[in-house]
Write a protein that holds these residues in place. Sequence first.
Motif, PDB file in Angstrom:
ATOM      1  N   MET A 450      65.375  48.649 116.568  1.00 61.03           N
ATOM      2  CA  MET A 450      64.684  48.638 115.289  1.00 61.03           C
ATOM      3  C   MET A 450      63.366  49.398 115.395  1.00 61.03           C
ATOM      4  SD  MET A 450      63.066  45.583 112.950  1.00 61.03           S
ATOM      5  CE  MET A 450      64.521  44.577 112.921  1.00 61.03           C
ATOM      6  N   SER A 451      63.096  50.266 114.410  1.00 53.29           N
ATOM      7  CA  SER A 451      61.877  51.070 114.409  1.00 53.29           C
ATOM      8  C   SER A 451      61.232  51.041 113.035  1.00 53.29           C
ATOM      9  CB  SER A 451      62.190  52.525 114.786  1.00 53.29           C
ATOM     10  OG  SER A 451      62.947  53.151 113.766  1.00 53.29           O
ATOM     11  N   LEU A 452      59.982  51.464 112.986  1.00 55.35           N
ATOM     12  CA  LEU A 452      59.262  51.553 111.719  1.00 55.35           C
ATOM     13  C   LEU A 452      59.970  52.520 110.769  1.00 55.35           C
ATOM     14  CD1 LEU A 452      56.782  50.922 109.975  1.00 55.35           C
ATOM     15  CD2 LEU A 452      55.582  52.796 111.141  1.00 55.35           C
ATOM     16  N   GLN A 453      60.501  53.611 111.321  1.00 56.44           N
ATOM     17  CA  GLN A 453      61.196  54.592 110.489  1.00 56.44           C
ATOM     18  C   GLN A 453      62.444  53.983 109.833  1.00 56.44           C
ATOM     19  OE1 GLN A 453      60.000  55.208 113.535  1.00 56.44           O
ATOM     20  NE2 GLN A 453      58.324  56.587 112.936  1.00 56.44           N
ATOM     21  N   ASP A 454      63.213  53.175 110.620  1.00 52.21           N
ATOM     22  CA  ASP A 454      64.393  52.515 110.060  1.00 52.21           C
ATOM     23  C   ASP A 454      64.003  51.602 108.902  1.00 52.21           C
ATOM     24  OD1 ASP A 454      65.886  52.031 113.340  1.00 52.21           O
ATOM     25  OD2 ASP A 454      66.025  53.712 111.946  1.00 52.21           O
ATOM     26  N   LEU A 460      62.619  52.387 101.284  1.00 47.76           N
ATOM     27  CA  LEU A 460      62.319  53.617 100.542  1.00 47.76           C
ATOM     28  C   LEU A 460      60.810  53.824 100.360  1.00 47.76           C
ATOM     29  CD1 LEU A 460      65.100  53.380  97.795  1.00 47.76           C
ATOM     30  CD2 LEU A 460      65.198  54.568  99.989  1.00 47.76           C
ATOM     31  N   MET A 461      60.084  53.784 101.470  1.00 46.88           N
ATOM     32  CA  MET A 461      58.640  54.029 101.454  1.00 46.88           C
ATOM     33  C   MET A 461      58.302  54.956 102.613  1.00 46.88           C
ATOM     34  SD  MET A 461      57.140  50.173 100.743  1.00 46.88           S
ATOM     35  CE  MET A 461      55.449  50.663 100.425  1.00 46.88           C
ATOM     36  N   SER A 462      57.203  55.713 102.480  1.00 43.06           N
ATOM     37  CA  SER A 462      56.737  56.535 103.584  1.00 43.06           C
ATOM     38  C   SER A 462      56.124  55.634 104.654  1.00 43.06           C
ATOM     39  CB  SER A 462      55.686  57.541 103.108  1.00 43.06           C
ATOM     40  OG  SER A 462      54.509  56.870 102.732  1.00 43.06           O
ATOM     41  N   THR A 463      56.147  56.077 105.914  1.00 37.74           N
ATOM     42  CA  THR A 463      55.634  55.246 107.003  1.00 37.74           C
ATOM     43  C   THR A 463      54.140  54.977 106.856  1.00 37.74           C
ATOM     44  OG1 THR A 463      55.363  57.238 108.356  1.00 37.74           O
ATOM     45  CG2 THR A 463      57.392  55.982 108.651  1.00 37.74           C
ATOM     46  N   SER A 464      53.378  55.989 106.430  1.00 39.01           N
ATOM     47  CA  SER A 464      51.929  55.814 106.329  1.00 39.01           C
ATOM     48  C   SER A 464      51.572  54.809 105.236  1.00 39.01           C
ATOM     49  CB  SER A 464      51.246  57.155 106.073  1.00 39.01           C
ATOM     50  OG  SER A 464      51.740  57.735 104.889  1.00 39.01           O
TER      51      SER A 464
END
Length: 541
Positions: A450-454, A460-464
């Motif tokens: 599991m990652s922040l990108q997943d 449906l949001m940008s990581t920042s």
Amino acid sequence: MYKVIIVDDEAVVRIGLKNTIDWGAHGFELIGDYANGREAWEAVEQHRPELVISDISMPFMDGLELAGLIAAQYPYIKTIILTGFDEFEYAQQAIRLKVSDFILKPITAQEIRLLLDRVRTEMDEDTKHREDLGRLNSQLKQSLPLLQERFLERLVAVGLGKAEIAERFAYFGMSQAGPLHLVMVVDIDDFGDRELFSYEHDAEFLRFAAFDIFKETLEPDNALLFRTREERMVAILSGQENESLLIEQAFSLAEKVRYHIEKYLKFTVTIGIGRACAHIELLPDSYKGALSVLDYRFLLGKNRVLSIIDMEGKPTSPLPPNLDWDRKLASAVKTGSIQEAFQLIENGISELKSSMAPIEACFLQMQKVVLSLMNSIQELVVHDQEVSFNRQMRLMDVYGFKTLDEIEGWLKDVVRSVMSTIADNRSHLTNMQIHRAVEYIETNYSNDKMSLQDLCRHVLMSTSYFSLVFKQHTGETFIEYLTAVRITKAKELLHNTTLKFYEIAEQVGYKDPNYFSILFKKHTGTTPKDYREKQVKESGA
């Protein structure tokens, strides 16, 4: 002082570097030392050091993987790799990851001191370079042609006010010749028989060559020239007092451009000529006409000079000068600027009044505004609220008002209500997305990949932006929250099952049981074994 961290799984190396180096004397503040890449990455995200000194071979995450993460997300951080592996492939990987240096172990304290002095000198030079106002001024001068192009593109594409136009013309040293102005647009048809599919730089060279011919042909006539981001060439012609003479001049120059490009570069262009306008702030009308006439290439063929007057004739009735304020108003509503939205409404109504346009033209303009607002509502609010607003803004309602002042008041009321609802809707949407994120973590915590990108793809949001609002809503970062969930689940398994420690580690998302034990003790103050024994004793008591 520059912040630095040390990463090495050998405690003796970390202790030696901490105690034998006077970090402050070399311009650095040692803010931490870590035994593996995972812990170091968490420290990098939290403290953003300027320098990371890391070993390659470490558990959980090696030095090159750490360097890759740093290079991808914090490219301004310098990374120095220490390794006992004298292999060319490691050096190659380090170069690809933009590692600042690649040092072979063993390394002496004196070598470390010299290395720190060199890195500090580089950092000082970088800082000085960024702060050098003379260099910035030089860069500004080099950028002036591009800045001028972007200004001219805005001038013809969206239109500007008189004050800004006067200021920018003075800044770039340009003259507002008059009294009439006209826009000409040159669009490359294609590059003929040349094979450009694999050589994009050839296409760029040909565009440059075409623009050079364009400049040589038109600059003697004091035309303002630029290229758009769509790779078109544009000229603003001014100076004639008679519209027919200005259009005749434009045709003559356009024909020269078309002929010379075909003769010397062996490909063709189509040139569109817009209507003449009496005020430079009305150039968008001429530009739109020039772009519009290019569409007739589809019917008439390539390699032509076309005028909007020849294709569509002259306007039959006067129109208000700024007919795109509906689009600007919709944009202001979306961005939440109520003052800007109200100012656009007032300006638009004022222009309609001063234009003395027919009443039907005014009603049509109002309908455009309503359609733009309805589109904004459909994009940004939930269905029930959308239906309510659509009833409030029926297209035919504008015919019920007797004055433009009444329409202005009605529009302001609608815009105020729409913007308030959009703001509430955005807040609700963010809460829902964070709730979905928490549910996703609670459901998938056992997935060690599991990652922040997943997670961001799931909600449906940008990581920042996600990182910002997640911390605001939960008080923790994604990693902190995920770790807390995993430790809580591990406690439950230790208390309620007889699973072995490595089985529990795998069930809560840690393939490495040693790393799980270290992390468990870090968060609970006790090892998994001691925690289970304590729970058993307390249950027996």
